[in-house]
Scaffold this motif. Sequence first.
Motif, PDB file in Angstrom:
ATOM      1  N   MET A   1      11.343  11.756  30.126  1.00 39.11           N
ATOM      2  CA  MET A   1      10.481  11.701  28.954  1.00 39.11           C
ATOM      3  C   MET A   1       9.305  10.765  29.190  1.00 39.11           C
ATOM      4  SD  MET A   1      11.287  10.450  25.057  1.00 39.11           S
ATOM      5  CE  MET A   1      12.589  11.622  24.789  1.00 39.11           C
ATOM      6  N   ARG A   2       9.568   9.626  29.873  1.00 38.40           N
ATOM      7  CA  ARG A   2       8.487   8.668  30.084  1.00 38.40           C
ATOM      8  C   ARG A   2       7.305   9.307  30.805  1.00 38.40           C
ATOM      9  NH1 ARG A   2      12.888   5.075  31.068  1.00 38.40           N
ATOM     10  NH2 ARG A   2      12.809   5.545  33.279  1.00 38.40           N
ATOM     11  N   ASP A   3       7.590  10.108  31.837  1.00 36.53           N
ATOM     12  CA  ASP A   3       6.509  10.761  32.577  1.00 36.53           C
ATOM     13  C   ASP A   3       5.759  11.745  31.697  1.00 36.53           C
ATOM     14  OD1 ASP A   3       7.174   9.324  34.807  1.00 36.53           O
ATOM     15  OD2 ASP A   3       8.332  10.921  35.739  1.00 36.53           O
ATOM     16  N   ASP A   4       6.481  12.503  30.868  1.00 39.06           N
ATOM     17  CA  ASP A   4       5.833  13.474  29.983  1.00 39.06           C
ATOM     18  C   ASP A   4       4.927  12.771  28.973  1.00 39.06           C
ATOM     19  OD1 ASP A   4       7.100  15.544  31.240  1.00 39.06           O
ATOM     20  OD2 ASP A   4       8.737  15.692  29.805  1.00 39.06           O
ATOM     21  N   LEU A   5       5.395  11.665  28.418  1.00 42.15           N
ATOM     22  CA  LEU A   5       4.575  10.921  27.464  1.00 42.15           C
ATOM     23  C   LEU A   5       3.340  10.338  28.141  1.00 42.15           C
ATOM     24  CD1 LEU A   5       7.345   9.052  25.424  1.00 42.15           C
ATOM     25  CD2 LEU A   5       6.007  11.043  24.689  1.00 42.15           C
ATOM     26  N   GLN A   6       3.512   9.843  29.360  1.00 46.53           N
ATOM     27  CA  GLN A   6       2.368   9.305  30.085  1.00 46.53           C
ATOM     28  C   GLN A   6       1.341  10.397  30.354  1.00 46.53           C
ATOM     29  OE1 GLN A   6       1.794   5.906  31.022  1.00 46.53           O
ATOM     30  NE2 GLN A   6      -0.217   6.884  31.123  1.00 46.53           N
ATOM     31  N   ASP A   7       1.799  11.592  30.718  1.00 51.39           N
ATOM     32  CA  ASP A   7       0.878  12.712  30.950  1.00 51.39           C
ATOM     33  C   ASP A   7       0.097  13.035  29.681  1.00 51.39           C
ATOM     34  OD1 ASP A   7       1.725  12.901  33.547  1.00 51.39           O
ATOM     35  OD2 ASP A   7       3.074  14.598  33.199  1.00 51.39           O
ATOM     36  N   ILE A   8       0.774  12.985  28.523  1.00 48.85           N
ATOM     37  CA  ILE A   8       0.101  13.279  27.256  1.00 48.85           C
ATOM     38  C   ILE A   8      -0.974  12.233  26.973  1.00 48.85           C
ATOM     39  CG2 ILE A   8       0.442  13.266  24.749  1.00 48.85           C
ATOM     40  CD1 ILE A   8       3.137  14.663  25.252  1.00 48.85           C
ATOM     41  N   VAL A   9      -0.645  10.962  27.153  1.00 48.02           N
ATOM     42  CA  VAL A   9      -1.617   9.899  26.895  1.00 48.02           C
ATOM     43  C   VAL A   9      -2.809  10.019  27.841  1.00 48.02           C
ATOM     44  CG1 VAL A   9      -1.982   7.399  26.948  1.00 48.02           C
ATOM     45  CG2 VAL A   9       0.101   8.337  25.941  1.00 48.02           C
ATOM     46  N   LEU A  30       4.645   2.574  24.245  1.00 50.86           N
ATOM     47  CA  LEU A  30       5.395   3.539  25.048  1.00 50.86           C
ATOM     48  C   LEU A  30       4.626   3.986  26.281  1.00 50.86           C
ATOM     49  CD1 LEU A  30       6.774   5.777  22.153  1.00 50.86           C
ATOM     50  CD2 LEU A  30       7.882   3.824  23.249  1.00 50.86           C
ATOM     51  N   ALA A  31       3.307   4.066  26.175  1.00 49.29           N
ATOM     52  CA  ALA A  31       2.475   4.493  27.312  1.00 49.29           C
ATOM     53  C   ALA A  31       1.029   4.127  27.001  1.00 49.29           C
ATOM     54  CB  ALA A  31       2.608   5.993  27.555  1.00 49.29           C
ATOM     55  N   PHE A  32       0.232   3.927  28.057  1.00 44.61           N
ATOM     56  CA  PHE A  32      -1.179   3.649  27.838  1.00 44.61           C
ATOM     57  C   PHE A  32      -1.985   4.183  29.011  1.00 44.61           C
ATOM     58  CE2 PHE A  32       0.008   0.068  30.462  1.00 44.61           C
ATOM     59  CZ  PHE A  32      -1.120  -0.201  31.231  1.00 44.61           C
ATOM     60  N   CYS A  33      -3.282   4.405  28.755  1.00 47.06           N
ATOM     61  CA  CYS A  33      -4.207   4.860  29.786  1.00 47.06           C
ATOM     62  C   CYS A  33      -5.484   4.062  29.658  1.00 47.06           C
ATOM     63  CB  CYS A  33      -4.495   6.356  29.630  1.00 47.06           C
ATOM     64  SG  CYS A  33      -5.711   6.982  30.812  1.00 47.06           S
ATOM     65  N   ALA A  34      -5.895   3.444  30.773  1.00 43.39           N
ATOM     66  CA  ALA A  34      -7.104   2.618  30.751  1.00 43.39           C
ATOM     67  C   ALA A  34      -8.370   3.459  30.670  1.00 43.39           C
ATOM     68  CB  ALA A  34      -7.140   1.728  31.987  1.00 43.39           C
ATOM     69  N   GLN A  35      -8.297   4.742  31.104  1.00 41.53           N
ATOM     70  CA  GLN A  35      -9.420   5.680  31.035  1.00 41.53           C
ATOM     71  C   GLN A  35     -10.605   5.212  31.858  1.00 41.53           C
ATOM     72  OE1 GLN A  35     -12.610   6.913  29.715  1.00 41.53           O
ATOM     73  NE2 GLN A  35     -11.812   8.866  30.337  1.00 41.53           N
ATOM     74  N   GLY A  36     -10.436   5.299  33.170  1.00 46.62           N
ATOM     75  CA  GLY A  36     -11.574   5.051  34.030  1.00 46.62           C
ATOM     76  C   GLY A  36     -11.585   3.660  34.617  1.00 46.62           C
ATOM     77  N   GLU A  37     -12.185   3.539  35.786  1.00 43.58           N
ATOM     78  CA  GLU A  37     -12.280   2.258  36.472  1.00 43.58           C
ATOM     79  C   GLU A  37     -13.108   1.281  35.651  1.00 43.58           C
ATOM     80  OE1 GLU A  37     -13.734   0.479  40.795  1.00 43.58           O
ATOM     81  OE2 GLU A  37     -13.803   2.636  40.366  1.00 43.58           O
TER      82      GLU A  37
END
Length: 378
Positions: A1-9, A30-37
């Motif tokens: 599930m963790r990987d699926d949630l990370q993919d969604i984020v 639960l998950a985060f994405c920095a969105q770009g360098e």
Amino acid sequence: MRDDLQDIVDEVSRLLGAPATLEDPDFTLLAFCAQGEGALTGLDAVRTRSILTRGSPAATRRWFTDFGIDRATAPLRTPADPAAGILTRLCLPVRHRGRLHGWLWLLDEGRTDLDAADPPGLAAAVALADRAGALLATRPAAGDPSADLAAALAGDDTAAGRLGAALGARTPVALVALHPADPGLPAGWAAPGAGAVAAVVGDAVAALVPLPHRGDTRPAVALSAAALQRLPAGSTAGVAAARTGCGELRRQWSEASDAARVAAVDPALAPVASWAELGAWRQVVRLDGPDPAFAALLADPVLTRTAEVWLDRAASPQRAAAELVVHRQTLYYRLGRIAELTGLDLSDGGDRLALHLAVRSARLAAAPGRGALGSWAS
């Protein structure tokens, strides 16, 4: 599930061009994405603290809930508070069947215009929030032993230790794998059995069953039979060898899952198979698949079936011909063709073993796969 949630984020962040986080209703990250360098620079204090501590303090939670995020069913925006170091946010409620499972937050600097007819990327992002809600709906509540079972089967030794302590370190246990014939479980379905702990693992269900002693797996077999009555026709179950305590749950899951796979292809063992009764199937289920050298034979279903029946009947022409309902001369002809296609000497025990493994492995590989923990278990 963790990987699926990370993919969604990650995908929501890409769609809306902004750093994104996913939090549950307790504001646990639960998950985060920095969105770009370089996107981590210039973030507000709330998001930085959330990433570093995996949560938010009570005052921060109250600040956001005052804007109605716990009641929201559509995207909304929370305002900035420069004095508190809070930037404006886009909030996507994460729900499933009306129940709130958290929020997707985006630091989009106000770029997404919620008043526009069709803001770019928003509809797809909302659909992904719904997908996250469906995933989180399967997550057991905190403190539920089923959460520890799911975590233990994913390799969490601490969770396995908690389960063992709850059941008793010297308690004999059996693990059951239930494999529904159709993906998903019927609405309202619950694993039967007093004292059993159940958890959804991929497309399967695991049930941990305490036993009176290691030599008596009847409670696990009984639970399997009762559970299958509530699942679609063609569903199967596997029962692992009993162990004392919860220190070998991963190995038990592998055994139970393999037994359920075999039950799906061998009518003699269906619908509930125990690891202890698999016999030669134990070797077959650990193979990656049939030996490619047998491809020509396995492409012919009549000859493949002939080989399997003949071998299952201890290479007895009389018994094999009777089961196949063919004349014995027809059987001899087919065996000759099998020898030609494979280059095997069918009078040699080693060659017969190789052939038997190939045809059984092919039968197992052709069955629909219902995986959990990777392909099945490692």
